[in-house]
Design a protein around this motif. Structure first.
Motif, PDB file in Angstrom:
ATOM      1  N   ILE A  61       0.709  -1.290   0.157  1.00 57.99           N
ATOM      2  CA  ILE A  61       0.003   0.072  -0.059  1.00 57.99           C
ATOM      3  C   ILE A  61       0.879   1.031   0.013  1.00 57.99           C
ATOM      4  CG2 ILE A  61      -1.701   1.413   1.243  1.00 57.99           C
ATOM      5  CD1 ILE A  61      -2.922  -1.212   2.227  1.00 57.99           C
ATOM      6  N   SER A  62       2.017   1.118   0.586  1.00 55.37           N
ATOM      7  CA  SER A  62       2.889   2.291   0.836  1.00 55.37           C
ATOM      8  C   SER A  62       3.684   2.384  -0.555  1.00 55.37           C
ATOM      9  CB  SER A  62       4.040   2.309   1.629  1.00 55.37           C
ATOM     10  OG  SER A  62       3.479   1.993   3.147  1.00 55.37           O
ATOM     11  N   ILE A  63       3.795   1.505  -1.302  1.00 59.02           N
ATOM     12  CA  ILE A  63       4.510   1.855  -2.666  1.00 59.02           C
ATOM     13  C   ILE A  63       3.380   2.217  -3.811  1.00 59.02           C
ATOM     14  CG2 ILE A  63       5.359   0.250  -4.653  1.00 59.02           C
ATOM     15  CD1 ILE A  63       7.413   0.480  -2.160  1.00 59.02           C
ATOM     16  N   LEU A  64       2.360   1.606  -3.328  1.00 63.52           N
ATOM     17  CA  LEU A  64       1.459   2.289  -4.665  1.00 63.52           C
ATOM     18  C   LEU A  64       0.885   3.665  -4.180  1.00 63.52           C
ATOM     19  CD1 LEU A  64      -1.286  -0.490  -4.742  1.00 63.52           C
ATOM     20  CD2 LEU A  64       0.208   0.041  -6.201  1.00 63.52           C
ATOM     21  N   GLY A  65       0.795   4.088  -2.704  1.00 66.27           N
ATOM     22  CA  GLY A  65       0.589   5.544  -2.459  1.00 66.27           C
ATOM     23  C   GLY A  65       1.755   6.466  -2.794  1.00 66.27           C
ATOM     24  N   ALA A  66       2.942   6.019  -2.536  1.00 66.99           N
ATOM     25  CA  ALA A  66       4.029   6.763  -2.955  1.00 66.99           C
ATOM     26  C   ALA A  66       4.193   6.906  -4.807  1.00 66.99           C
ATOM     27  CB  ALA A  66       5.552   6.190  -2.632  1.00 66.99           C
ATOM     28  N   GLY A  67       3.615   6.109  -5.393  1.00 66.12           N
ATOM     29  CA  GLY A  67       3.573   6.059  -6.819  1.00 66.12           C
ATOM     30  C   GLY A  67       2.398   6.964  -7.087  1.00 66.12           C
ATOM     31  N   MET A  68       1.427   6.866  -6.802  1.00 65.91           N
ATOM     32  CA  MET A  68       0.165   7.910  -7.013  1.00 65.91           C
ATOM     33  C   MET A  68       0.518   9.172  -6.636  1.00 65.91           C
ATOM     34  SD  MET A  68      -2.902   5.317  -6.113  1.00 65.91           S
ATOM     35  CE  MET A  68      -4.063   6.623  -6.003  1.00 65.91           C
ATOM     36  N   THR A  69       1.184   9.402  -5.434  1.00 64.83           N
ATOM     37  CA  THR A  69       1.517  10.783  -4.925  1.00 64.83           C
ATOM     38  C   THR A  69       2.465  11.290  -5.958  1.00 64.83           C
ATOM     39  OG1 THR A  69       1.098  10.276  -2.774  1.00 64.83           O
ATOM     40  CG2 THR A  69       2.619  12.145  -3.072  1.00 64.83           C
ATOM     41  N   TYR A  70       3.434  10.680  -6.414  1.00 65.38           N
ATOM     42  CA  TYR A  70       4.511  11.289  -7.208  1.00 65.38           C
ATOM     43  C   TYR A  70       3.878  11.713  -8.618  1.00 65.38           C
ATOM     44  CZ  TYR A  70       8.228  11.272 -11.055  1.00 65.38           C
ATOM     45  OH  TYR A  70       9.002  11.747 -12.120  1.00 65.38           O
ATOM     46  N   CYS A  71       2.980  10.903  -9.390  1.00 66.41           N
ATOM     47  CA  CYS A  71       2.262  11.109 -10.525  1.00 66.41           C
ATOM     48  C   CYS A  71       1.400  12.483 -10.319  1.00 66.41           C
ATOM     49  CB  CYS A  71       1.472   9.863 -10.762  1.00 66.41           C
ATOM     50  SG  CYS A  71       2.407   8.454 -11.374  1.00 66.41           S
ATOM     51  N   ILE A  72       0.768  12.478  -9.215  1.00 65.59           N
ATOM     52  CA  ILE A  72      -0.064  13.775  -8.818  1.00 65.59           C
ATOM     53  C   ILE A  72       0.734  15.008  -9.019  1.00 65.59           C
ATOM     54  CG2 ILE A  72      -1.790  14.744  -7.188  1.00 65.59           C
ATOM     55  CD1 ILE A  72      -2.929  12.030  -6.747  1.00 65.59           C
ATOM     56  N   LEU A  73       1.603  14.820  -8.244  1.00 63.86           N
ATOM     57  CA  LEU A  73       2.677  16.114  -7.746  1.00 63.86           C
ATOM     58  C   LEU A  73       3.246  16.353  -9.319  1.00 63.86           C
ATOM     59  CD1 LEU A  73       4.180  15.436  -4.384  1.00 63.86           C
ATOM     60  CD2 LEU A  73       2.351  17.014  -5.079  1.00 63.86           C
ATOM     61  N   LYS A  74       3.570  15.420 -10.072  1.00 60.95           N
ATOM     62  CA  LYS A  74       4.272  15.695 -11.278  1.00 60.95           C
ATOM     63  C   LYS A  74       3.253  16.357 -12.332  1.00 60.95           C
ATOM     64  CE  LYS A  74       7.255  13.495 -14.819  1.00 60.95           C
ATOM     65  NZ  LYS A  74       7.181  14.923 -15.561  1.00 60.95           N
ATOM     66  N   ALA A  75       2.124  15.913 -12.282  1.00 57.71           N
ATOM     67  CA  ALA A  75       0.887  16.164 -13.208  1.00 57.71           C
ATOM     68  C   ALA A  75       0.726  17.712 -12.819  1.00 57.71           C
ATOM     69  CB  ALA A  75      -0.391  15.498 -13.021  1.00 57.71           C
ATOM     70  N   ALA A  76       0.779  18.065 -11.479  1.00 61.45           N
ATOM     71  CA  ALA A  76       0.349  19.626 -11.240  1.00 61.45           C
ATOM     72  C   ALA A  76       1.612  20.382 -11.346  1.00 61.45           C
ATOM     73  CB  ALA A  76       0.266  19.623  -9.517  1.00 61.45           C
TER      74      ALA A  76
END
Length: 52
Positions: A25-40
């Protein structure tokens, strides 16, 4: 029933299972957070490429 108040005894099997679960869950959350921040960031800097 609270999530930390399980009805079983914490043995090594449960510790390994839930350790692996929270690791995944931590790996998935870190990946999603990276994608959201990069998109922003790309949106703010207008680096997004139009593919259409």
């Amino acid at each position: 029933m609270f999530p930390f108040n399980f009805e079983w005894i914490w043995d090594i099997g449960h510790a390994v299972f839930f350790g692996g679960l929270w690791y995944a869950i931590s790996i998935l959350g870190a990946g999603m957070t990276y994608c959201i921040l990069k998109a922003a960031y790309d949106t703010m800097k207008d680096k997004g490429e139009a593919h259409h």
